[in-house]
Design a protein around this motif. Structure first.
Motif, short mmCIF file in Angstrom:
data_model
loop_
_atom_site.label_atom_id
_atom_site.label_comp_id
_atom_site.label_asym_id
_atom_site.label_seq_id
_atom_site.Cartn_x
_atom_site.Cartn_y
_atom_site.Cartn_z
N HIS A 92 48.88 46.55 40.54
CA HIS A 92 48.68 47.97 40.26
C HIS A 92 48.00 48.62 41.45
N SER A 93 48.15 49.90 41.59
CA SER A 93 47.66 50.59 42.79
C SER A 93 46.15 50.48 42.97
N ASP A 94 45.40 50.31 41.87
CA ASP A 94 43.94 50.25 41.98
C ASP A 94 43.41 48.81 41.96
N ALA A 95 44.28 47.81 41.84
CA ALA A 95 43.83 46.44 41.59
C ALA A 95 43.00 45.88 42.76
N ILE A 96 43.51 46.00 43.97
CA ILE A 96 42.78 45.43 45.11
C ILE A 96 41.45 46.14 45.28
N GLY A 97 41.43 47.45 45.12
CA GLY A 97 40.18 48.18 45.23
C GLY A 97 39.15 47.74 44.21
N LEU A 98 39.59 47.47 42.99
CA LEU A 98 38.66 47.03 41.94
C LEU A 98 38.06 45.66 42.28
N LEU A 99 38.88 44.76 42.80
CA LEU A 99 38.37 43.44 43.17
C LEU A 99 37.37 43.54 44.33
N VAL A 100 37.73 44.30 45.36
CA VAL A 100 36.85 44.43 46.52
C VAL A 100 35.57 45.15 46.15
N GLU A 101 35.66 46.14 45.27
CA GLU A 101 34.47 46.84 44.81
C GLU A 101 33.51 45.89 44.11
N GLU A 102 34.05 44.97 43.31
CA GLU A 102 33.21 43.99 42.62
C GLU A 102 32.48 43.10 43.63
N LEU A 103 33.17 42.70 44.68
CA LEU A 103 32.54 41.87 45.71
C LEU A 103 31.50 42.67 46.50
N SER A 104 31.73 43.96 46.66
CA SER A 104 30.83 44.78 47.46
C SER A 104 29.54 45.12 46.74
N ARG A 105 29.50 44.93 45.43
CA ARG A 105 28.30 45.30 44.67
C ARG A 105 27.13 44.36 44.93
N SER A 106 27.42 43.12 45.23
CA SER A 106 26.34 42.15 45.43
C SER A 106 26.81 41.04 46.36
N PRO A 107 25.99 40.66 47.34
CA PRO A 107 26.37 39.54 48.20
C PRO A 107 26.42 38.22 47.46
N ARG A 108 25.86 38.18 46.25
CA ARG A 108 25.88 36.94 45.47
C ARG A 108 27.26 36.67 44.87
N VAL A 109 28.10 37.71 44.79
CA VAL A 109 29.46 37.55 44.25
C VAL A 109 30.37 37.12 45.40
N VAL A 110 30.94 35.92 45.29
CA VAL A 110 31.77 35.39 46.38
C VAL A 110 33.26 35.49 46.09
N ALA A 111 33.63 35.71 44.84
CA ALA A 111 35.04 35.78 44.49
C ALA A 111 35.22 36.61 43.22
N ALA A 112 36.40 37.19 43.07
CA ALA A 112 36.73 37.96 41.87
C ALA A 112 38.24 37.87 41.66
N PHE A 113 38.65 37.89 40.40
CA PHE A 113 40.08 37.81 40.11
C PHE A 113 40.42 38.70 38.93
N GLY A 114 41.71 38.99 38.79
CA GLY A 114 42.15 39.92 37.76
C GLY A 114 43.02 39.28 36.70
N SER A 115 44.09 39.96 36.32
CA SER A 115 44.87 39.56 35.16
C SER A 115 46.29 40.11 35.29
N TYR A 116 47.23 39.45 34.63
CA TYR A 116 48.54 40.07 34.43
C TYR A 116 48.37 41.23 33.46
N ASP A 117 49.31 42.18 33.53
CA ASP A 117 49.30 43.28 32.56
C ASP A 117 50.17 42.92 31.35
N THR A 118 50.43 43.89 30.50
CA THR A 118 51.19 43.65 29.28
C THR A 118 52.66 44.08 29.40
N MET A 119 53.13 44.28 30.64
CA MET A 119 54.50 44.75 30.84
C MET A 119 55.27 43.81 31.77
N PRO A 120 55.37 42.52 31.43
CA PRO A 120 56.14 41.61 32.28
C PRO A 120 57.60 42.02 32.33
#
Length: 342
Positions: A92-120
């Protein structure tokens, strides 16, 4: 935002790669580079498709597997954060931004991942069921995760390298290489599940392919990993109540030969199947909300088959673990430890 590189492992992916790369082109957070690792494709135009859309292409002369291909992509990446996207996933257009934003909130966060949507996009029933269940498992998972998912996942490059990357020797084909990596990444910081960072899965599942994957590519190696590590994670799993479903479904199948020998209706198997269905009622309720009651009813045999395949995988994985030679108790001063990198 720190610079971001996207790594896409691809093998014989010319059919799905255009949609994957077009979705990355629409991303609100634009990466500094998109690296497609052509993992030994020999009969299609994976590399040509990637170059035509402006991606950097790394071609491996021999097949490394998805873990090894990702390792090669990270080695060539320049970004401080690396986002892994499978070649059959449209972010999704916002997916990468959401993951990077999560990493940018704290240096203690080293990784983040998302999910498939409901429209395969897979039109057949098996594809719809499998991809919806994947979404369900991620959406009910803990946000403070003890695992990782590389279908749509971001990691700090320095933490990835410090952890040793994917264990491509142990997992040379698509398996649980990302789950195993997640266990090692936790030694360097937190991992976050960002449920709103989603992508559309383009994979078409067949029933034989689904059962093979659930048993030999997921269930067996996951069982071996649990037994070797001594930890039973609930991350990206259906949870304790579904273990009751696995036991009931396996006992139901085991009771069928006795009923056939007595030439009577398999009441015991029917009762045990009812227990298994009740154990999976939360997942079936989710499917009802997404696709309606008829879809959920049609999904019951597939869900029971998933339970049985999980039990079979547990048995095989346990047997393989017990049969594996145990290391000597006397330490060898010449031995070396550490994960290999590609």
């Amino acid at each position: 935002m720190p610079p971001v590189s996207v790594v896409v492992p691809a093998r014989q992916a010319a059919g799905v790669l255009p949609a994957c790369l077009d979705a990355l082109e629409r991303s609100e957070l634009r990466p500094v580079e998109v690296i497609v690792v052509d993992d030994g494709s020999s009969t299609d135009a994976t590399a040509q498709v990637a170059r035509a859309r402006g991606a950097t292409v790394l071609a491996t002369p021999l097949r490394l597997g998805p873990g090894g291909a990702r390792n090669a992509g990270v080695a060539a990446a320049s970004g401080e954060i690396v986002v892994f996207v499978d070649s059959d996933v449209c972010v999704h257009s916002d997916a990468i931004g959401l993951l990077v934003e999560e990493l940018s909130r704290s240096p203690r966060v080293v990784a983040a991942f998302g999910s498939y949507d409901t429209m395969p996009t897979g039109a057949n029933f098996t594809s719809q069921y499998k991809n919806l269940m994947h979404h369900y498992v991620h959406q009910r998972g803990r946000e403070d995760a003890f695992t990782f998912w590389a279908g749509l996942g971001a990691v700090r490059r320095d933490a990835f390298l410090a952890a040793g990357g994917f264990d491509a020797d142990r997992y040379p084909r698509p398996s649980i290489e990302d789950i195993e990596l997640g266990g090692r990444l936790r030694a360097f910081g937190q991992i976050r599940l960002v449920k709103s960072a989603q992508g559309t899965h383009l994979k078409n599942w067949t029933l034989p392919g689904l059962l093979k994957t659930d048993v030999f590519d997921r269930g067996v190696p996951w069982t071996e990993l649990i037994l070797s590590s001594g930890r039973v994670p609930d991350d990206l799993n259906l949870g304790p109540r579904h273990r009751i479903g696995v036991a009931a479904a396996c006992l139901a199948v085991a009771s069928l030969p006795a009923a056939a020998a007595r030439r009577r209706f398999p009441w015991e198997a029917a009762a045990l199947a009812g227990v298994a269905i009740a154990a999976g009622s939360d997942a079936l309720s989710f499917l009802t909300r997404q696709r309606g009651l008829l879809f959920a009813v049609r999904a019951i045999p597939l869900h029971l088959a998933y339970y049985v395949s999980s039990g079979v995988a547990l048995a095989i994985g346990t047997a393989r673990h017990l049969a594996r030679p145990r290391p000597s108790k006397t330490p060898n001063p010449k031995s070396k430890t550490g994960a290999s990198r590609s």
